[in-house]
Design a protein around this motif. Sequence first.
Motif, PDB file in Angstrom:
ATOM      1  N   ARG A 118       0.826  -1.217   0.000  1.00 37.87           N
ATOM      2  CA  ARG A 118       0.000   0.000   0.000  1.00 37.87           C
ATOM      3  C   ARG A 118       0.854   1.258   0.000  1.00 37.87           C
ATOM      4  NH1 ARG A 118      -3.767  -3.099   3.136  1.00 37.87           N
ATOM      5  NH2 ARG A 118      -2.806  -2.461   5.111  1.00 37.87           N
ATOM      6  N   PHE A 121       1.204   2.717  -3.533  1.00 36.16           N
ATOM      7  CA  PHE A 121       0.071   3.174  -4.342  1.00 36.16           C
ATOM      8  C   PHE A 121       0.280   4.558  -4.942  1.00 36.16           C
ATOM      9  CE2 PHE A 121      -3.377   0.346  -2.144  1.00 36.16           C
ATOM     10  CZ  PHE A 121      -2.735  -0.775  -2.635  1.00 36.16           C
ATOM     11  N   SER A 122       0.661   5.512  -4.101  1.00 32.05           N
ATOM     12  CA  SER A 122       0.812   6.892  -4.591  1.00 32.05           C
ATOM     13  C   SER A 122       2.000   7.026  -5.531  1.00 32.05           C
ATOM     14  CB  SER A 122       0.977   7.864  -3.412  1.00 32.05           C
ATOM     15  OG  SER A 122       2.142   7.548  -2.658  1.00 32.05           O
ATOM     16  N   ASP A 125       0.715   5.484  -9.245  1.00 30.79           N
ATOM     17  CA  ASP A 125      -0.359   6.087 -10.041  1.00 30.79           C
ATOM     18  C   ASP A 125       0.061   7.468 -10.526  1.00 30.79           C
ATOM     19  OD1 ASP A 125      -0.767   7.817  -7.856  1.00 30.79           O
ATOM     20  OD2 ASP A 125      -2.418   6.635  -7.046  1.00 30.79           O
ATOM     21  N   ARG A 127       0.110  10.270  -9.292  1.00 32.94           N
ATOM     22  CA  ARG A 127       0.805  11.160  -8.360  1.00 32.94           C
ATOM     23  C   ARG A 127       2.320  10.995  -8.419  1.00 32.94           C
ATOM     24  NH1 ARG A 127      -2.605   9.253  -3.231  1.00 32.94           N
ATOM     25  NH2 ARG A 127      -2.573   7.348  -4.491  1.00 32.94           N
ATOM     26  N   ARG A 128       2.782   9.776  -8.646  1.00 30.18           N
ATOM     27  CA  ARG A 128       4.222   9.459  -8.702  1.00 30.18           C
ATOM     28  C   ARG A 128       4.966  10.119  -7.541  1.00 30.18           C
ATOM     29  NH1 ARG A 128       6.767   7.122 -12.864  1.00 30.18           N
ATOM     30  NH2 ARG A 128       8.633   8.425 -12.654  1.00 30.18           N
ATOM     31  N   TYR A 131       5.546   8.705   0.140  1.00 34.07           N
ATOM     32  CA  TYR A 131       5.473   9.321   1.462  1.00 34.07           C
ATOM     33  C   TYR A 131       6.681   8.928   2.296  1.00 34.07           C
ATOM     34  CZ  TYR A 131       3.891  10.566   6.144  1.00 34.07           C
ATOM     35  OH  TYR A 131       3.810  11.099   7.403  1.00 34.07           O
ATOM     36  N   MET A 138       5.712  14.254   1.087  1.00 37.24           N
ATOM     37  CA  MET A 138       5.490  13.452  -0.103  1.00 37.24           C
ATOM     38  C   MET A 138       6.629  13.783  -1.070  1.00 37.24           C
ATOM     39  SD  MET A 138       2.852  11.469   0.190  1.00 37.24           S
ATOM     40  CE  MET A 138       2.378  11.018  -1.475  1.00 37.24           C
ATOM     41  N   LYS A 140       8.328  13.692  -4.521  1.00 39.36           N
ATOM     42  CA  LYS A 140       7.998  13.514  -5.936  1.00 39.36           C
ATOM     43  C   LYS A 140       9.079  12.681  -6.612  1.00 39.36           C
ATOM     44  CE  LYS A 140       5.125  14.702  -9.293  1.00 39.36           C
ATOM     45  NZ  LYS A 140       3.695  14.374  -9.248  1.00 39.36           N
ATOM     46  N   ARG A 168      -2.670  -0.704 -10.859  1.00 38.24           N
ATOM     47  CA  ARG A 168      -1.704   0.357 -11.134  1.00 38.24           C
ATOM     48  C   ARG A 168      -0.557  -0.114 -12.027  1.00 38.24           C
ATOM     49  NH1 ARG A 168      -4.157   1.893  -6.420  1.00 38.24           N
ATOM     50  NH2 ARG A 168      -4.071   4.121  -5.859  1.00 38.24           N
TER      51      ARG A 168
END
Length: 221
Positions: A118, A121-122, A125, A127-128, A131, A138, A140, A168
């Motif tokens: 999990r 996930f970010s 998708d 957002r690439r 965290y 976050m 990048k 994804r």
Amino acid sequence: MEKPTSKGDSMTAFIKSPNFKPKEKLLEIAFANKQAILLSGPTGCGKTTYVHDLCASNKKEIVEILGFEGMSVQDLIGHYVIQQECTVFKKGPLLKAAEEGTVFYFDEIDTVLPEVRRLLFSLLDHRRALYNYASGEMIKAHANFQFISSYNPSINLGSKIDGAFVQRCLCIDVDYLESFAESKLLQDVSGVGSVTANKLVDIANELRNSSELRITPPSTR
């Protein structure tokens, strides 16, 4: 477990079977567009060899890790260590790969706990972003960052990869080579004669197709 970063070093070249070639174009498009890739297939069918071959042909850096049941988020993101009487944050392989823009290959991703997947996930998708629990930020991902993972569906039959993770990724099945191609590969790599190679492949195929086998099907690797 993390393996050192390598650049463009192919192992034994991946042999493309007729059944795999139609999938190759999809993989090349996904790789070029930095879409996450999930490869599934039995032990020794060439998943890892393909990833290294793909990176070598594109001259891309690759960081490879092997998933395991006790893997934690800290193993991927990083953790605090005491250094010269100070506490410093040591970045993990995933955070470093995301920041530096390398290919991150996560082998046996089905073995880790769902909460570890999990975390991705970010990152996988639109957002690439990843965290960083240590800073609360976050991060990048670099424009060149690429995520590839693989697993063996015949192992850990009780486990299931999360649907949200699968959605994804571009999901591609990889299978063993046709018998004649596997025999030729075995001869080229090991130096055994054709008779021995053919016999080994026949034994392997018999075991792979056996309904009574209670262990992971063997590869000729």
